[in-house]
Scaffold this motif. Structure first.
Motif, mmCIF file in Angstrom:
data_model
loop_
_atom_site.group_PDB
_atom_site.id
_atom_site.type_symbol
_atom_site.label_atom_id
_atom_site.label_comp_id
_atom_site.label_asym_id
_atom_site.label_seq_id
_atom_site.Cartn_x
_atom_site.Cartn_y
_atom_site.Cartn_z
ATOM 1 N N PHE A 15 30.990 43.401 43.750
ATOM 2 C CA PHE A 15 31.194 42.475 42.644
ATOM 3 C C PHE A 15 32.009 43.076 41.506
ATOM 4 N N GLY A 16 32.474 44.320 41.654
ATOM 5 C CA GLY A 16 33.226 44.948 40.582
ATOM 6 C C GLY A 16 34.507 44.222 40.235
ATOM 7 N N ASN A 17 35.119 43.592 41.213
ATOM 8 C CA ASN A 17 36.336 42.826 40.987
ATOM 9 C C ASN A 17 36.154 41.380 41.440
ATOM 10 N N ALA A 18 34.973 40.839 41.164
ATOM 11 C CA ALA A 18 34.656 39.481 41.603
ATOM 12 C C ALA A 18 35.579 38.445 40.976
ATOM 13 N N VAL A 19 35.929 38.641 39.704
ATOM 14 C CA VAL A 19 36.786 37.664 39.028
ATOM 15 C C VAL A 19 38.164 37.616 39.685
ATOM 16 N N GLU A 20 38.764 38.789 39.936
ATOM 17 C CA GLU A 20 40.056 38.810 40.618
ATOM 18 C C GLU A 20 39.972 38.145 41.982
ATOM 19 N N LEU A 21 38.869 38.405 42.701
ATOM 20 C CA LEU A 21 38.699 37.788 44.012
ATOM 21 C C LEU A 21 38.617 36.269 43.912
ATOM 22 N N ILE A 22 37.815 35.773 42.970
ATOM 23 C CA ILE A 22 37.636 34.325 42.837
ATOM 24 C C ILE A 22 38.945 33.645 42.459
ATOM 25 N N VAL A 23 39.634 34.188 41.447
ATOM 26 C CA VAL A 23 40.905 33.599 41.021
ATOM 27 C C VAL A 23 41.927 33.649 42.155
ATOM 28 N N SER A 24 41.980 34.765 42.877
ATOM 29 C CA SER A 24 42.958 34.908 43.963
ATOM 30 C C SER A 24 42.645 33.983 45.130
ATOM 31 N N ILE A 25 41.368 33.842 45.468
ATOM 32 C CA ILE A 25 40.984 32.943 46.563
ATOM 33 C C ILE A 25 41.368 31.506 46.242
ATOM 34 N N ILE A 26 41.091 31.067 45.011
ATOM 35 C CA ILE A 26 41.443 29.704 44.614
ATOM 36 C C ILE A 26 42.958 29.524 44.598
#
Length: 402
Positions: free
Chosen positions: A97-108
């Motif tokens: 979860f350390g880069n969860a925000v980057e993952l979420i934005v990139s997935i969307i």
């Protein structure tokens, strides 16, 4: 049964009051844990503007500002949950979860076919951590000190691993640049796509082995860093320390993830309109603007610990986050694009390749001697500003054609 009997028995009332008091205490504790949480006012504004489809520019701005405190809450909940889960599981949670925000934005963004935004945000996160975060750490930590020192061996080990991982990300770009010009475009693109997927699998294997190294075989090396983190957190706490329960931490983790997903959806959905109305390129938005969202909490943490003269921890946050992006997030997005049939590749443009090489070269050079000062911070920030200015004027058409 008496119809006039109270709905709650006397013994149940104190329990309900205690539960509500505990929830209120947890919310106040989480909101007071970071100065970034003053931006929470933008969460409802961003959702309302996005749901009602009001001004695209303001929808982008509000949701951009809303994700910043949500990222801080997500990081805080992850740390609380990691403390309860033990060192090994906790390390895995922080890594995931350390880069969860980057993952979420990139997935969307990838789901919406915004491959250029995803590629630029991956590169932007690396540049942001290596130049912007490190520069502010050197500047804010060293402005009132002659020199700051840190563990040269540990910094060089992480930096060397970053150099190897970044080099592997640049192989597809070098592959395309050296191909003979007689090939048809679709054949070249197909080869680069397959090469990117194969490279991503290898990088993810290296990432898993790095986790084994960090959490297993060489766990003792990183144990001191964990103790130093707890010490700094306790020093920076304004109020008496309060710990979330596992249930509360999971609720905050789930709630912040859902809200980040909603805000990120509205944010990504307005990018094309923002590009059309402001004249900014997609590359500049993805490379400079969006990384600020995901890295804001880490920026604040790194600078605060650097000001406490904890440079080992500050550098490990900056370089460690870059490793997460290079070894996990970027190859994962390539494989995720493969799953949803979106041709996400590791083919950065020649200009992007050059800037990434410069960032890694400069960061390695600055930490080579195990010492830092405020002037080195100015150098790093100046390089980031020069790169940002260059991408501000560099059109998307030139990036896509290289």
């Amino acid at each position: 049964m008496d119809a006039t009997a109270p709905l709650l028995s006397p013994s149940a009332r104190p329990h309900a009051v205690s539960r509500y008091a505990s929830i209120k205490r947890d919310i106040l504790y989480v909101c007071a844990s970071s100065p970034l949480h003053t931006f929470l006012i933008f969460v409802p504004l961003g959702i309302i503007w996005g749901y009602l489809e009001l001004s695209h520019t303001w929808t982008f701005i509000f949701n951009f500002l809303a994700i910043i405190p949500l990222a801080a809450i997500l990081a805080h909940a992850t740390e609380e949950l990691a403390d309860k889960a033990g060192s090994t599981v906790g390390g895995l949670l922080n890594a995931t979860f350390g880069n969860a925000v980057e993952l979420i934005v990139s997935i969307i963004a990838l789901r919406d076919g915004q491959v250029r935004i995803v590629q630029a945000s991956m590169l932007g996160s690396l540049l942001s951590n290596l130049l912007l975060v490190l520069g502010f750490c050197f500047l804010c930590g060293g402005y009132n000190r002659l020199q700051q020192t840190f563990n040269q061996t540990a910094a060089q080990t992480m930096s060397s691993l970053l150099a190897i991982s970044v080099a592997s990300l640049l192989i597809p770009a070098a592959f395309k640049a050296t191909l003979p010009h007689g090939k048809e475009d679709w054949i070249v693109d197909d080869k680069i796509l397959h090469l990117s997927r194969g490279t991503s699998i290898v990088i993810l294997i290296v990432y898993v082995l790095f986790l084994v190294f960090q959490l297993g075989s060489h766990h003792a090396i990183f144990e001191q860093q964990h103790e130093e983190t707890d010490e700094v957190v306790s020093e920076l706490s304004i109020k008496p320390h309060h710990s979330l329960t596992i249930k509360s931490a999971m609720w905050f983790l789930l709630g912040s993830t859902i809200l980040v997903s909603i805000c990120a959806d509205y944010l990504v959905g307005t990018i094309d309109n923002v590009v059309a109305s402001t004249g900014l390129s997609k590359t500049f938005i993805g490379l400079i603007i969006i990384p600020i969202v995901g890295n804001a909490a880490e920026h604040v943490t790194s600078v605060m610990v650097a000001m406490k003269d904890k440079m080992d921890l500050a550098i490990s946050v900056a370089i460690g986050s870059s490793l997460q992006i290079a070894l996990f997030v970027t190859p994962f997005m390539v494989l995720f694009g493969w799953m949803i049939d979106v041709p996400m590749t590791l083919n950065f443009s020649t200009f992007e390749t050059a800037t990434l090489f410069i960032a890694v070269f400069l960061s390695n050079y600055l930490i080579l001697d195990g010492e830092s000062n405020w002037l080195e911070g100015v150098m790093s920030l100046a390089m980031y500003l020069l790169i940002a200015m260059a991408f501000y004027y560099y059109p998307d058409a030139m990036v896509d054609s290289t």
